[in-house]
Scaffold this active site. Structure first.
Site, PDB file in Angstrom:
ATOM      1  N   GLU A   1       8.140   0.208  12.130  1.00 33.64           N
ATOM      2  CA  GLU A   1       9.179   1.239  12.200  1.00 33.64           C
ATOM      3  C   GLU A   1       8.435   2.543  12.360  1.00 33.64           C
ATOM      4  O   GLU A   1       7.871   3.090  11.407  1.00 33.64           O
ATOM      5  CB  GLU A   1      10.032   1.202  10.929  1.00 33.64           C
TER       6      GLU A   1
ATOM      7  N   CYS B   1      11.997  10.177  10.388  1.00 32.81           N
ATOM      8  CA  CYS B   1      11.838   9.661  11.748  1.00 32.81           C
ATOM      9  C   CYS B   1      13.166   9.589  12.496  1.00 32.81           C
ATOM     10  O   CYS B   1      13.184   9.569  13.729  1.00 32.81           O
ATOM     11  CB  CYS B   1      11.180   8.280  11.715  1.00 32.81           C
TER      12      CYS B   1
ATOM     13  N   GLU C   1       7.488  14.294  18.384  1.00 30.52           N
ATOM     14  CA  GLU C   1       8.251  14.188  17.143  1.00 30.52           C
ATOM     15  C   GLU C   1       7.896  15.381  16.254  1.00 30.52           C
ATOM     16  O   GLU C   1       6.730  15.591  15.925  1.00 30.52           O
ATOM     17  CB  GLU C   1       7.938  12.879  16.417  1.00 30.52           C
TER      18      GLU C   1
ATOM     19  N   LYS D   1       0.870  -1.176   0.000  1.00 31.26           N
ATOM     20  CA  LYS D   1       0.000   0.000   0.000  1.00 31.26           C
ATOM     21  C   LYS D   1       0.905   1.223   0.000  1.00 31.26           C
ATOM     22  O   LYS D   1       1.631   1.470   0.960  1.00 31.26           O
ATOM     23  CB  LYS D   1      -0.928   0.023   1.207  1.00 31.26           C
TER      24      LYS D   1
END
Length: 496
Positions: free
Chosen positions: A262, A296, A393, A186
């Protein structure tokens, strides 16, 4: 599901790029489409097939049907397919790199770097296929033999993000296919074209129908939920936010579906008092502002010893102010656009939030006027480290600098987060480098470097940053299940 016909393509910089779904070996239309936008201009690049739940399930049908035959393809034959695909990818480098820059906004230099790393990962997996060995041992009581082998986990769902559109599909699909698993990929709706070009290379290399399936969709949550609810799916590998990862893990629990995650990061970038400050500042620029901070593993919190904080900050701010923001096709560009208008609004809100908690703005802080979704590289000096914003984050071109008075305090501040993906340590002292790294609660630590992705390395995090590893020997085994065979051996029957 629509009937497969001639594939629909779009003209992307003078080249034909597939915009359909890829199911059971054929490019497949969808009734609806969605627009892919160039974040450097805000203009539509192409209209791409908007896959439905039924089409995604058709992709899983194809993967299930192809699984048994694919797992029994001889290792050398499977490796040969990989090598053919690898050659095709290299031949199509310019097309892939330019498409990646167009839909993700990243500068051409960064796109070329991602391309090279991606094909290196794919080659690494090709070289591992014929070397997946088991073990042989005597049973503890001696009357039997213990044989351990490995077999593919089964059909997999691979969910890729927009920020590294080629690397993520090459890294995930490469490992899964090398292990003998079939896949449904996807793509991210922001960057489906790069994924399509990768899948086209696999198709042209001769990967059998059903082994690789690609679904683009604007209804990601519905599509993923439907696939996760199907007990025939045996593995999900996801890269993205911790919130979405948590949802997928909850869905995986129903069928005890194997999962690799992840997820987000809150990377501390520690500069100790004996660090090479020029090197630290240069690497902090790369680690923070690569991909416009949308990574990230980016430096989320720059933690500097107070004895060198003023010097480091001056060097870092000076380098930040030299960064050229612009269209990725401009050779001078070092920082591209934010991926979307909505994400740029989020960056604006983050800047306002740091200002509200009393952080000192050292440079940047504003949107860049004109077309596209650009934002100035921004640096704050932060004193209110306990605020919730300081544990979030950022995923933005915003650098935050925190000051500490000792090595022990640096480690404590670094570990004060729910995340545990990547951390960085700058010091000239080997004892410090090792001792600090061992005390950091992160899956990866870069020592005197801000980039550390490598095909031979086990990439991944702990805590809220995820489960499992991508890269290294560990990567393929994420898609394999060990099988133990207990074989009775009667030595008297052997005449011994």
């Amino acid at each position: 599901m629509t009937t497969p016909t001639a594939p629909v393509t779009a003209q992307v910089r003078g080249r034909e790029v597939p915009v359909d779904l890829y199911i059971d070996g054929a490019w497949t239309h969808a009734v609806e489409t969605f627009s892919v936008v160039n974040p450097a201009s805000g203009q539509t690049i192409a209209e791409v097939a908007d896959g439905t739940v039924d089409q995604a399930l058709a992709g899983l049908d194809a993967a299930v049907a192809a699984q048994d035959a694919w797992r029994h393809v001889l290792p050398r034959e499977r490796a040969d397919l990989f090598h053919r695909a690898h050659r095709l990818l290299l031949q199509r480098a310019d097309e892939i790199v330019e498409t990646m820059t167009l839909e993700s906004g990243k500068p051409l230099g960064e796109a070329r770097g991602e391309f090279q790393l991606s094909v290196d990962f794919f080659l690494w997996y090709a070289e591992q296929i014929a070397h997946l060995h088991g073990t042989y041992a005597h049973g503890s009581r001696g009357a039997y033999r213990v044989v351990t082998t490995h077999q593919p986990v089964g059909p997999c769902l691979l969910i890729t993000p927009w920020n590294f559109p080629l690397l993520m599909i090459a890294r995930k699909a490469g490992a899964a296919l090398a292990a003998g698993c079939t896949v449904v990929v996807k793509s991210a709706k922001e960057t489906p074209l790069t994924c399509a070009l990768f899948v086209q290379a696999l198709h042209d290399a001769g990967f059998p129908a059903g082994v690789v399936n690609l679904v683009h969709t604007t209804t990601s949550a519905k599509v993923s939920a439907a696939l996760m609810a199907d007990s025939r799916l045996r593995k999900v590998s996801f890269t993205g936010s911790t919130g979405v990862g948590s949802t997928l893990l909850s869905q995986a629990a129903a069928n005890i579906t194997n999962a690799s995650m992840e997820l987000g990061g809150d990377g501390p970038f520690i500069v100790l008092d004996d660090a090479d400050l020029d090197l630290a500042a240069e690497q902090a620029i790369v680690c923070k502002f690569r991909n416009a901070g949308q990574a990230c593993v980016a430096a989320n919190r720059i933690i500097v010893d107070s004895r060198v904080a003023e010097q480091f900050t001056a060097k870092f701010v000076a380098l930040t102010e030299k960064l050229k923001v612009g269209d990725g096709f401009d050779p001078a560009t070092e920082v591209g656009p934010i991926i979307s208008a909505g994400q740029r609004n989020t960056v604006r809100e983050l800047v306002d939030g740091f200002s509200e908690i009393g952080a000192t703005l050292l440079t940047g802080g504003k949107e860049v006027p004109g077309d596209g979704f650009f934002f100035e590289p921004t640096v704050f000096s932060v004193t209110e480290a306990d605020d919730d914003l300081c544990h979030q984050e950022l995923f933005a071109p915003i650098a935050t600098i925190y000051t500490v008075d000792s090595v022990a305090e640096a480690v404590k501040v670094a570990n004060d987060t729910t995340y545990g993906l990547a951390a960085y340590v700058f010091t000239r002292n080997l004892d410090r480098a090792i001792a600090v790294s061992e005390r950091l609660d992160f899956g990866m630590v870069g020592i005197n470097r801000g980039i550390m992705a490598d095909p031979a390395a086990a990439f991944g995090g702990i805590k809220a940053s995820g489960l499992g590893r991508e890269g290294g020997h560990e990567a393929i085994y994420e898609f394999l299940e060990p099988k133990y065979l207990a074989i009775t051996v009667d030595e008297t029957e052997a005449g011994l």
